[in-house]
Write a protein that holds these residues in place. Sequence first.
Motif, PDB file in Angstrom:
ATOM      1  N   VAL A  39      32.654  35.368  34.454  1.00  0.00           N
ATOM      2  CA  VAL A  39      32.604  35.608  35.888  1.00  0.00           C
ATOM      3  C   VAL A  39      33.519  34.597  36.551  1.00  0.00           C
ATOM      4  O   VAL A  39      33.466  33.404  36.252  1.00  0.00           O
ATOM      5  CB  VAL A  39      31.167  35.474  36.440  1.00  0.00           C
ATOM      6  CG1 VAL A  39      31.148  35.586  37.953  1.00  0.00           C
ATOM      7  CG2 VAL A  39      30.259  36.525  35.815  1.00  0.00           C
ATOM      8  N   GLN A  40      34.359  35.089  37.435  1.00  0.00           N
ATOM      9  CA  GLN A  40      35.289  34.238  38.169  1.00  0.00           C
ATOM     10  C   GLN A  40      35.000  34.368  39.657  1.00  0.00           C
ATOM     11  O   GLN A  40      34.909  35.475  40.192  1.00  0.00           O
ATOM     12  CB  GLN A  40      36.729  34.644  37.877  1.00  0.00           C
ATOM     13  CG  GLN A  40      37.746  33.750  38.518  1.00  0.00           C
ATOM     14  CD  GLN A  40      39.150  34.057  38.017  1.00  0.00           C
ATOM     15  OE1 GLN A  40      39.383  35.016  37.306  1.00  0.00           O
ATOM     16  NE2 GLN A  40      40.082  33.234  38.414  1.00  0.00           N
ATOM     17  N   ASP A  41      34.837  33.219  40.317  1.00  0.00           N
ATOM     18  CA  ASP A  41      34.600  33.197  41.758  1.00  0.00           C
ATOM     19  C   ASP A  41      35.950  33.300  42.464  1.00  0.00           C
ATOM     20  O   ASP A  41      36.797  32.429  42.337  1.00  0.00           O
ATOM     21  CB  ASP A  41      33.884  31.905  42.144  1.00  0.00           C
ATOM     22  CG  ASP A  41      33.589  31.829  43.636  1.00  0.00           C
ATOM     23  OD1 ASP A  41      33.918  32.770  44.372  1.00  0.00           O
ATOM     24  OD2 ASP A  41      33.023  30.816  44.065  1.00  0.00           O
ATOM     25  N   ASP A  42      36.139  34.386  43.191  1.00  0.00           N
ATOM     26  CA  ASP A  42      37.376  34.608  43.941  1.00  0.00           C
ATOM     27  C   ASP A  42      37.038  34.606  45.428  1.00  0.00           C
ATOM     28  O   ASP A  42      36.719  35.645  45.995  1.00  0.00           O
ATOM     29  CB  ASP A  42      38.017  35.926  43.517  1.00  0.00           C
ATOM     30  CG  ASP A  42      39.366  36.160  44.149  1.00  0.00           C
ATOM     31  OD1 ASP A  42      39.981  35.193  44.637  1.00  0.00           O
ATOM     32  OD2 ASP A  42      39.815  37.322  44.150  1.00  0.00           O
ATOM     33  N   LEU A  45      33.584  35.973  46.077  1.00  0.00           N
ATOM     34  CA  LEU A  45      33.344  37.257  45.423  1.00  0.00           C
ATOM     35  C   LEU A  45      33.376  37.036  43.913  1.00  0.00           C
ATOM     36  O   LEU A  45      34.384  36.560  43.383  1.00  0.00           O
ATOM     37  CB  LEU A  45      34.425  38.262  45.835  1.00  0.00           C
ATOM     38  CG  LEU A  45      34.328  39.654  45.227  1.00  0.00           C
ATOM     39  CD1 LEU A  45      33.058  40.362  45.679  1.00  0.00           C
ATOM     40  CD2 LEU A  45      35.553  40.468  45.618  1.00  0.00           C
ATOM     41  N   ASP A  46      32.270  37.335  43.232  1.00  0.00           N
ATOM     42  CA  ASP A  46      32.214  37.171  41.783  1.00  0.00           C
ATOM     43  C   ASP A  46      32.857  38.368  41.092  1.00  0.00           C
ATOM     44  O   ASP A  46      32.398  39.501  41.241  1.00  0.00           O
ATOM     45  CB  ASP A  46      30.770  37.020  41.303  1.00  0.00           C
ATOM     46  CG  ASP A  46      30.182  35.666  41.644  1.00  0.00           C
ATOM     47  OD1 ASP A  46      30.953  34.749  41.978  1.00  0.00           O
ATOM     48  OD2 ASP A  46      28.953  35.519  41.559  1.00  0.00           O
ATOM     49  N   LEU A  47      33.933  38.104  40.355  1.00  0.00           N
ATOM     50  CA  LEU A  47      34.616  39.137  39.586  1.00  0.00           C
ATOM     51  C   LEU A  47      34.252  38.977  38.118  1.00  0.00           C
ATOM     52  O   LEU A  47      34.397  37.890  37.550  1.00  0.00           O
ATOM     53  CB  LEU A  47      36.127  39.017  39.757  1.00  0.00           C
ATOM     54  CG  LEU A  47      36.649  39.095  41.192  1.00  0.00           C
ATOM     55  CD1 LEU A  47      38.143  38.842  41.224  1.00  0.00           C
ATOM     56  CD2 LEU A  47      36.319  40.454  41.796  1.00  0.00           C
ATOM     57  N   GLN A  48      33.797  40.048  37.503  1.00  0.00           N
ATOM     58  CA  GLN A  48      33.422  39.996  36.092  1.00  0.00           C
ATOM     59  C   GLN A  48      34.533  40.601  35.253  1.00  0.00           C
ATOM     60  O   GLN A  48      35.052  41.669  35.578  1.00  0.00           O
ATOM     61  CB  GLN A  48      32.117  40.752  35.878  1.00  0.00           C
ATOM     62  CG  GLN A  48      31.599  40.660  34.469  1.00  0.00           C
ATOM     63  CD  GLN A  48      30.199  41.227  34.341  1.00  0.00           C
ATOM     64  OE1 GLN A  48      29.326  40.931  35.140  1.00  0.00           O
ATOM     65  NE2 GLN A  48      29.979  42.048  33.340  1.00  0.00           N
ATOM     66  N   GLN A  66      36.368  26.861  31.175  1.00  0.00           N
ATOM     67  CA  GLN A  66      35.263  27.023  32.127  1.00  0.00           C
ATOM     68  C   GLN A  66      35.236  25.864  33.114  1.00  0.00           C
ATOM     69  O   GLN A  66      35.634  24.756  32.798  1.00  0.00           O
ATOM     70  CB  GLN A  66      33.923  27.061  31.401  1.00  0.00           C
ATOM     71  CG  GLN A  66      33.687  28.299  30.588  1.00  0.00           C
ATOM     72  CD  GLN A  66      32.301  28.324  30.029  1.00  0.00           C
ATOM     73  OE1 GLN A  66      31.417  28.923  30.617  1.00  0.00           O
ATOM     74  NE2 GLN A  66      32.105  27.673  28.902  1.00  0.00           N
ATOM     75  N   GLY A  69      34.563  27.690  39.195  1.00  0.00           N
ATOM     76  CA  GLY A  69      34.632  29.118  39.499  1.00  0.00           C
ATOM     77  C   GLY A  69      34.859  30.033  38.325  1.00  0.00           C
ATOM     78  O   GLY A  69      35.019  31.234  38.515  1.00  0.00           O
ATOM     79  N   LEU A  70      34.899  29.533  37.099  1.00  0.00           N
ATOM     80  CA  LEU A  70      35.085  30.374  35.917  1.00  0.00           C
ATOM     81  C   LEU A  70      33.983  30.034  34.916  1.00  0.00           C
ATOM     82  O   LEU A  70      33.924  28.910  34.410  1.00  0.00           O
ATOM     83  CB  LEU A  70      36.463  30.139  35.288  1.00  0.00           C
ATOM     84  CG  LEU A  70      36.803  31.023  34.099  1.00  0.00           C
ATOM     85  CD1 LEU A  70      36.950  32.477  34.530  1.00  0.00           C
ATOM     86  CD2 LEU A  70      38.074  30.540  33.431  1.00  0.00           C
ATOM     87  N   THR A  73      29.563  34.038  30.650  1.00  0.00           N
ATOM     88  CA  THR A  73      28.156  34.418  30.783  1.00  0.00           C
ATOM     89  C   THR A  73      27.578  35.051  29.526  1.00  0.00           C
ATOM     90  O   THR A  73      26.358  35.114  29.378  1.00  0.00           O
ATOM     91  CB  THR A  73      27.965  35.393  31.963  1.00  0.00           C
ATOM     92  OG1 THR A  73      28.763  36.558  31.735  1.00  0.00           O
ATOM     93  CG2 THR A  73      28.338  34.721  33.273  1.00  0.00           C
TER      94      THR A  73
END
Length: 148
Positions: A39-42, A45-48, A66, A69-70, A73
């Motif tokens: 999951v990356q926090d953009d 907005l969490d982008l999977q 990691q 924001g990265l 999971t």
Amino acid sequence: MFKTHKSTEVGFYGLFGESQHWRLVERNLFRPWFCVTLVQDDDGLDLQNTLMPADVQMLVEILNQQGDGLIVTDVLVMMPAWMTQSDRWTLERLVELRSRDDPDCDPVYFFVLENGSIFPDSGHADGHILSMSEINDAQIIYQRKQKG
């Protein structure tokens, strides 16, 4: 390593940046590989995304990236039939990945699965499933975070 064929390339040129897209990849090595969910926090907005590292070294590179924001999971391991003493490839959730140096060759990796099974990536276990006590001295490379 994965192999691609030009005939399976998808023509999204420019639509998704500079990356190439493939409908098919080939694997001709009978070695374990991984399916990593991150999951990356953009900007809130969490982008999977899902990555498929072809070997332990690439998995370690992803794990080391990691932070800020990265977050990884989940990790699944795809194991060849010889590793699990079965008649097919097996996809299982990885709980731990451990490593121990073998004086005769490269490091030996141990895959601890969600169901409690432990498999080495070499023939050193003579086909039997290992116990945690047999690998306690092995270094932990990856450990799945417990939910809740």
